[in-house]
Write a protein that holds these residues in place. Structure first.
Motif, short mmCIF file in Angstrom:
data_model
loop_
_atom_site.label_atom_id
_atom_site.label_comp_id
_atom_site.label_asym_id
_atom_site.label_seq_id
_atom_site.Cartn_x
_atom_site.Cartn_y
_atom_site.Cartn_z
N GLN A 70 -14.38 8.96 -2.31
CA GLN A 70 -14.49 10.37 -2.64
C GLN A 70 -15.72 10.94 -1.97
N ASP A 73 -17.51 16.90 -0.97
CA ASP A 73 -16.80 18.17 -0.82
C ASP A 73 -15.47 18.20 -1.58
N SER A 75 -13.03 15.95 -1.23
CA SER A 75 -11.94 15.24 -0.55
C SER A 75 -11.93 13.78 -0.99
N LYS A 101 -7.44 16.54 -1.23
CA LYS A 101 -8.55 17.27 -1.80
C LYS A 101 -8.17 17.70 -3.22
N ILE A 108 -4.60 16.54 -7.13
CA ILE A 108 -5.04 16.29 -5.75
C ILE A 108 -3.80 16.44 -4.88
#
Length: 141
Positions: A70, A73, A75, A101, A108
């Protein structure tokens, strides 16, 4: 006041965590779809468990080792070995790589890539044998 709002938003973004159980639905460009349970544990360790009704023929699915990373940001990347059933006699084995993301703390979405056993996903020249999109939803409980 503005600093408090921005600071609160920043703290919230930082608190998003992969650890837990996720239901992952993949739609490959060739029309094939797959579903997994992804179990993320501490230190980037994880497992994939294929959720497929055709597994009645093979017996219950067994979890395979996976890993996750991870970024700050939001992502994330999940990867690990998988075997997709082919009809009732074959298996398509390889490495599944999911790059996505966080949309919310519990979802996600992103890109799905499947590399066959003879392909090296880390090689920048490697082309996945299947690609598409995925959506992961955190499972409660």
């Amino acid at each position: 006041m503005f600093a408090q709002i921005v600071g609160a938003g920043f703290c919230e973004a930082q608190s998003v965590n992969v650890i837990g159980s996720w239901k992952v639905e993949i739609a490959f460009e060739n029309g094939e779809s797959r579903a997994f349970r992804f179990e993320a544990r501490e230190a980037g360790k994880a497992s994939f468990l294929l959720l497929d009704p055709t597994l009645k023929v093979w017996g219950p699915a067994k979890p395979s080792e996976a890993k996750w990373t991870q970024s700050n940001d939001g992502s994330v990347m999940f990867s690990g070995s998988v075997e997709f059933p082919l009809g009732n006699v074959g298996r398509d084995a390889g490495t599944l790589v999911l790059k996505g993301k966080f949309g919310t703390a519990d979802s996600i979405s992103g890109e799905a890539m499947f590399f066959r056993v003879d392909q090296e996903p880390a090689d920048p020249k490697a082309k996945p044998s299947k690609s598409g999109s995925f959506k992961a939803t955190r499972e409660s409980g």
